[in-house]
Design a protein around this motif. Sequence first.
Motif, PDB file in Angstrom:
ATOM      1  N   TYR A 169       0.832  -1.200   0.000  1.00  0.00           N
ATOM      2  CA  TYR A 169       0.000   0.000   0.000  1.00  0.00           C
ATOM      3  C   TYR A 169       0.873   1.258   0.000  1.00  0.00           C
ATOM      4  O   TYR A 169       2.033   1.221   0.416  1.00  0.00           O
ATOM      5  CB  TYR A 169      -0.907   0.022   1.231  1.00  0.00           C
ATOM      6  N   SER A 170       0.274   2.345  -0.425  1.00  0.00           N
ATOM      7  CA  SER A 170       0.993   3.622  -0.469  1.00  0.00           C
ATOM      8  C   SER A 170       1.254   4.171   0.933  1.00  0.00           C
ATOM      9  O   SER A 170       2.134   5.004   1.133  1.00  0.00           O
ATOM     10  CB  SER A 170       0.194   4.650  -1.279  1.00  0.00           C
ATOM     11  N   ALA A 171       0.463   3.719   1.907  1.00  0.00           N
ATOM     12  CA  ALA A 171       0.625   4.111   3.306  1.00  0.00           C
ATOM     13  C   ALA A 171       0.073   2.975   4.161  1.00  0.00           C
ATOM     14  O   ALA A 171      -0.468   1.993   3.634  1.00  0.00           O
ATOM     15  CB  ALA A 171      -0.107   5.419   3.595  1.00  0.00           C
ATOM     16  N   ASP A 172       0.205   3.086   5.458  1.00  0.00           N
ATOM     17  CA  ASP A 172      -0.310   2.059   6.355  1.00  0.00           C
ATOM     18  C   ASP A 172      -1.841   2.051   6.277  1.00  0.00           C
ATOM     19  O   ASP A 172      -2.496   3.012   6.687  1.00  0.00           O
ATOM     20  CB  ASP A 172       0.130   2.365   7.789  1.00  0.00           C
ATOM     21  N   PRO A 173      -2.452   0.981   5.735  1.00  0.00           N
ATOM     22  CA  PRO A 173      -3.908   0.952   5.571  1.00  0.00           C
ATOM     23  C   PRO A 173      -4.673   0.958   6.890  1.00  0.00           C
ATOM     24  O   PRO A 173      -5.861   1.286   6.919  1.00  0.00           O
ATOM     25  CB  PRO A 173      -4.158  -0.347   4.799  1.00  0.00           C
ATOM     26  N   PHE A 174      -3.991   0.636   7.985  1.00  0.00           N
ATOM     27  CA  PHE A 174      -4.646   0.647   9.292  1.00  0.00           C
ATOM     28  C   PHE A 174      -4.673   2.051   9.901  1.00  0.00           C
ATOM     29  O   PHE A 174      -5.425   2.311  10.829  1.00  0.00           O
ATOM     30  CB  PHE A 174      -3.942  -0.318  10.248  1.00  0.00           C
ATOM     31  N   LYS A 193       9.986   5.238  -3.503  1.00  0.00           N
ATOM     32  CA  LYS A 193       8.828   5.647  -2.698  1.00  0.00           C
ATOM     33  C   LYS A 193       9.000   5.290  -1.221  1.00  0.00           C
ATOM     34  O   LYS A 193       8.176   5.674  -0.391  1.00  0.00           O
ATOM     35  CB  LYS A 193       7.553   4.977  -3.237  1.00  0.00           C
ATOM     36  N   GLY A 194      10.043   4.538  -0.908  1.00  0.00           N
ATOM     37  CA  GLY A 194      10.266   4.129   0.475  1.00  0.00           C
ATOM     38  C   GLY A 194       9.111   3.324   1.034  1.00  0.00           C
ATOM     39  O   GLY A 194       8.669   3.532   2.164  1.00  0.00           O
ATOM     40  N   LEU A 195       8.621   2.356   0.252  1.00  0.00           N
ATOM     41  CA  LEU A 195       7.409   1.623   0.624  1.00  0.00           C
ATOM     42  C   LEU A 195       7.644   0.556   1.698  1.00  0.00           C
ATOM     43  O   LEU A 195       6.692   0.039   2.268  1.00  0.00           O
ATOM     44  CB  LEU A 195       6.787   0.980  -0.621  1.00  0.00           C
ATOM     45  N   GLY A 196       8.866   0.204   1.963  1.00  0.00           N
ATOM     46  CA  GLY A 196       9.145  -0.710   3.061  1.00  0.00           C
ATOM     47  C   GLY A 196       8.680  -2.130   2.839  1.00  0.00           C
ATOM     48  O   GLY A 196       8.401  -2.855   3.796  1.00  0.00           O
TER      49      GLY A 196
END
Length: 241
Positions: A169-174, A193-196
């Motif tokens: 995901y582009s960010a933490d969905p939670f 993007k530093g998506l981890g």
Amino acid sequence: MSEPVYKRVVLKLSGEALSGQAGYGIDAGMITTVAEQVQDVVELGVEVAVVVGGGNIWRGISGSAKGIDRATADYMGMLATVMNALALQDGLEKIGVPTRVQTSINMQQVAEPYIRRRAIRHLEKGRVVIFAGGTGNPYFSTDTTAALRAAEIEAEVILMAKNKVDGVYSADPFKDANAEKYERLTFLEVLNKGLGVMDSTASSLCMDNNIPLIVFSITEQGNIKRAVLGEKIGTVVQGSV
């Protein structure tokens, strides 16, 4: 699709994936769930190697933050991965799947040492091989181990099974309701993007050796088989879209 699209795969399991809902320790029910999913794939004739993390027991970087020497903390984390590997081996063999654990740190009373050619021979004979102990070196994650072992045994793909999310995901969905799930990414996009998804060393290793990555949820029964059969699940990360 009824025929697997991959002949040899590396399944990357985080330690958290083996802890179930508790988030720590080893959950016997989750071990059984993972073992049954691996069995389904082995029965398709696919050669399966597994790399396990140890974050459900000990995480080296967290120990380092608490004042323990970083190298020492990382070695402690490697030992945690061996505990997870033995638990998974037990779960697999209880349902009739022949399994070998190979460790990068010699502990001959409980597991074989990692020997590349022996690992490949086990796979060719239909045995599941679990790689434990990380790379055997501090400062390297089990993500990097998965990329390294995949390159060494010439696996066609890394299946990254997650405990809480079903893709990248582009960010933490939670935490962010607007987080966007990606269907496809390149390793360069992951890095930029530093998506981890995995650390930069592991991503670079996959990119340099042209090893694709499929990120999906382990909690949905049958997802490993779906990934091996080429069904559209999770997020695919590769050298180019």
